[in-house]
Design an enzyme around this catalytic site. Structure first.
Site, short mmCIF file in Angstrom:
data_model
loop_
_atom_site.label_atom_id
_atom_site.label_comp_id
_atom_site.label_asym_id
_atom_site.label_seq_id
_atom_site.Cartn_x
_atom_site.Cartn_y
_atom_site.Cartn_z
N CYS A 196 0.89 -1.16 0.00
CA CYS A 196 0.00 0.00 0.00
C CYS A 196 0.92 1.21 0.00
O CYS A 196 1.62 1.46 1.00
CB CYS A 196 -0.90 0.00 1.24
SG CYS A 196 -1.83 1.53 1.39
N CYS A 390 -13.34 17.64 8.29
CA CYS A 390 -12.81 16.77 7.23
C CYS A 390 -13.77 16.70 6.06
O CYS A 390 -13.48 16.02 5.07
CB CYS A 390 -12.52 15.37 7.77
SG CYS A 390 -13.96 14.54 8.42
#
Ligand SMILES: C[S@@+](CC[C@H](N)C(=O)[O-])C[C@H]1O[C@@H](n2cnc3c(N)ncnc32)[C@H](O)[C@@H]1O
Length: 433
Positions: A196, A390
Site C-alpha cells: 500500500c 474533514c
C-alpha cells in the site's frame, strides 16, 4: 427543504448540483451495469468522482479528470435510476495532470482506497480546491475567493514530500482465508494487496501483508510517532495504547491514544491543525475555552498552558475510551475539565445555565456539528470559533449556520492531509459580531 438542510442529512451527497439534476434524470432500467459508452467528462464533484452526461442522464465517473474523454463502464445504477456510477476504463483524451498511477493496485475494479493515484499532486490539490469552492458557493452562498480576497490554496501538511508513505494508521480487511487486503470501492469484496503505497513504510515493515490472520475480520496497524508499530487483530486481539507526540513552535505535547481510537493519520496533521487553531484563536491568560469533540484532548492540552490557572478549558467528548485517555493526558492541568457527553447535549446545558465561553474549538466527525450545536455555540458568545473539518460540505453548511447567528468568517485554510484520495482537512475561523 433547503440545500443546507439537505447537506445536514447527507453532506456526502452534497455534490456540485449534479445530484439535484440527477433527481430529474432518465427513466429507471434504461441502462444496465456493465454497459459501456464514451463520455466527455465535466467538473469534479464532492466524493472524488467527476460529472458527465450520457443521453441526458448524469453519470458520476471515477478514475478520470475534468476535460477528459473516456470510455466509461457502468458500475451502479443510482436509486430510482436517477443517476449512474461508472469507471473510466479507457482514456481517449487525457488531461495534462494525468500521470501513470504509482500504485499497481489502484484503478477500475481494484483497491478502493485511493481515488486519485492517476493525478499529479498539484492536480489533486486543484481538484480539492474546486470542491471546496463549489460547496461554499452552494451551501453558504459564499464566493470564497472573493470573501478571502485571495485564491484558496490546498496546502501540503508539514513534512509531506510526494503524497506517499504518510498513512500511520491502516485498517486492512481480512478475507475468510485469513488473507489481508483492502476493499474494492463501494463493495465488501477484498482485494488481496501486497503493498500500500500511501501507508507509512513502518506499517508494511510489520509484515502485516505477508502473513495470514486466521480468525480476524480486520487487522489494524498503527505506526505512532513515539515507539514501535502495533498490530491489532480485530475483533479478538488486545488493543494497545500508543503515544503520539505533537511538536508545536514553542513546546511539545505527548498524548496517549488507543490504537483503535481517533488520531489524525498523517504524521504532520495534528501539529498543523493545532498550530493553525492556536494562531487564529490567540488565547489569552484567563480565557474560558471549550474543546468540543475533543478526542484524547490535543486541542485542550494546547490551550491549557496558555490560559493558565486563571482560565479554564472544558473538553467534551462522547467516546468512553477517548474520554479516559483525555483525562490521563490532561491530568497535569488543574484548569482542564473533561466531560463525557454528546456535544449537542453538553452545549444545550451550557446555554440553559447561561454559561459564556471566550473561545470554542469544534472538531466534529464527518457529519459536522449541525444546526443546533452551531446555534448553541453561538449562544455561548465566544469571541472566536475555530472549526476543524474533514468534510467541506459539512463545514460550508455549518459556517452558514454560524453566519446566520452573526459570526463572520475570517479565514479558511485547506490541507492535503490525505494525498491520493479525495479527502482533505479544513480549518476555519469565525469572529463574533
Ligand atoms: C474528528 S475527531 C477529533 C478528535 C480530536 N479533536 C483530535 O483532533 O484528535 C471527532 C471526535 O468527536 C467524537 N464525537 C463524535 N460525535 C460526537 C458527539 N455527538 N458528541 C461528542 N463527541 C463526539 C469522536 O469520538 C471523536 O473523538
Amino acid at each position: 427543504m433547503n440545500t443546507r438542510q439537505n447537506a445536514e442529512q447527507s453532506p456526502q451527497g452534497a455534490g456540485n448540483g449534479a445530484e439535484n439534476e440527477a433527481a430529474n434524470g432518465a427513466a429507471e432500467g434504461a441502462i444496465a451495469v456493465g454497459e459501456r459508452f464514451v463520455v466527455d467528462v465535466g467538473p469534479v464533484a464532492h466524493g472524488g468522482h467527476c460529472v458527465a452526461r450520457h443521453e441526458g442522464q448524469v453519470v458520476f465517473v471515477r478514475h478520470t479528470l475534468p476535460g477528459e474523454q473516456v470510455r466509461a463502464e457502468v458500475t451502479e445504477i443510482g436509486p430510482g435510476g436517477r443517476f449512474l456510477r461508472a469507471d473510466a476504463i479507457e482514456v481517449l483524451r487525457a488531461a495534462p495532470e494525468r500521470i501513470p498511477a504509482p500504485c499497481p493496485w489502484s484503478g477500475p475494479g481494484r483497491c478502493g482506497g485511493c481515488d486519485w493515484q492517476h493525478v499529479d499532486l498539484a492536480g489533486q490539490r486543484a481538484l480539492k480546491k474546486d470542491v471546496i469552492l463549489e460547496q461554499f458557493s452552494r451551501l453558504t452562498r459564499l464566493d470564497l475567493t472573493a470573501h478571502l480576497g485571495r485564491e484558496l490554496e490546498v496546502e501540503a501538511v508539514q513534512g509531506d514530500q510526494d503524497g506517499l508513505g504518510w498513512r500511520t494508521r491502516v485498517e486492512f480487511a481480512v478475507d475468510e482465508g485469513g488473507r489481508p487486503g483492502l476493499r474494492r470501492h463501494r463493495s465488501h469484496d477484498i482485494v488481496p494487496v501486497d503493498t500500500c503505497l500511501i501507508a507509512d513504510p513502518r506499517v508494511l515493515d510489520t509484515g502485516v501483508l505477508s502473513t495470514t490472520h486466521p480468525g480476524s475480520t480486520a487487522v489494524d496497524v498503527v505506526a505512532p510517532s513515539v515507539g514501535e508499530p502495533v498490530v491489532v487483530e480485530v475483533p479478538h486481539g488486545p488493543v494497545p495504547v500508543v503515544r503520539e507526540r505533537v511538536i508545536l513552535a514553542d513546546r511539545e505535547l505527548e498524548l496517549e491514544v488507543s490504537s483503535r481510537g481517533f488520531w489524525q493519520v498523517h504524521p504532520g496533521a495534528a501539529r498543523t491543525f493545532v498550530s493553525t487553531v492556536l494562531d487564529w484563536l490567540d488565547p489569552r491568560p484567563g480565557d474560558q475555552v471549550l474543546d468540543l469533540y475533543a478526542g484524547v484532548g490535543v486541542f485542550a492540552a494546547a490551550f491549557a498552558e496558555v490560559v493558565g490557572d486563571r482560565g479554564s478549558v472544558e473538553a467534551v467528548e462522547g467516546d468512553r475510551v477517548a474520554t479516559e485517555h483525555a483525562r490521563d493526558n490532561l491530568a497535569a492541568f488543574p484548569e482542564v475539565k473533561v466531560t463525557r457527553d454528546r456535544v449537542d447535549r453538553a452545549v444545550r446545558r451550557m446555554v440553559r445555565s447561561k454559561r459564556r465561553a471566550d473561545l470554542v474549538v469544534l472538531d466534529p466527525p464527518r457529519t459536522g456539528a449541525g444546526r443546533q450545536v452551531c446555534r448553541d455555540v453561538a449562544g455561548l458568545g465566544p469571541r472566536t470559533i475555530g472549526y476543524v473539518a474533514c468534510d467541506p460540505a459539512a463545514l460550508a453548511r455549518d459556517v452558514g449556520y454560524l453566519i446566520e447567528h452573526g459570526y463572520a468568517l475570517r479565514d479558511v485554510r485547506a490541507f492535503d492531509a490525505f494525498p491520493m484520495t479525495h479527502h482533505m482537512e479544513l480549518v476555519a475561523v469565525l469572529d463574533a459580531p
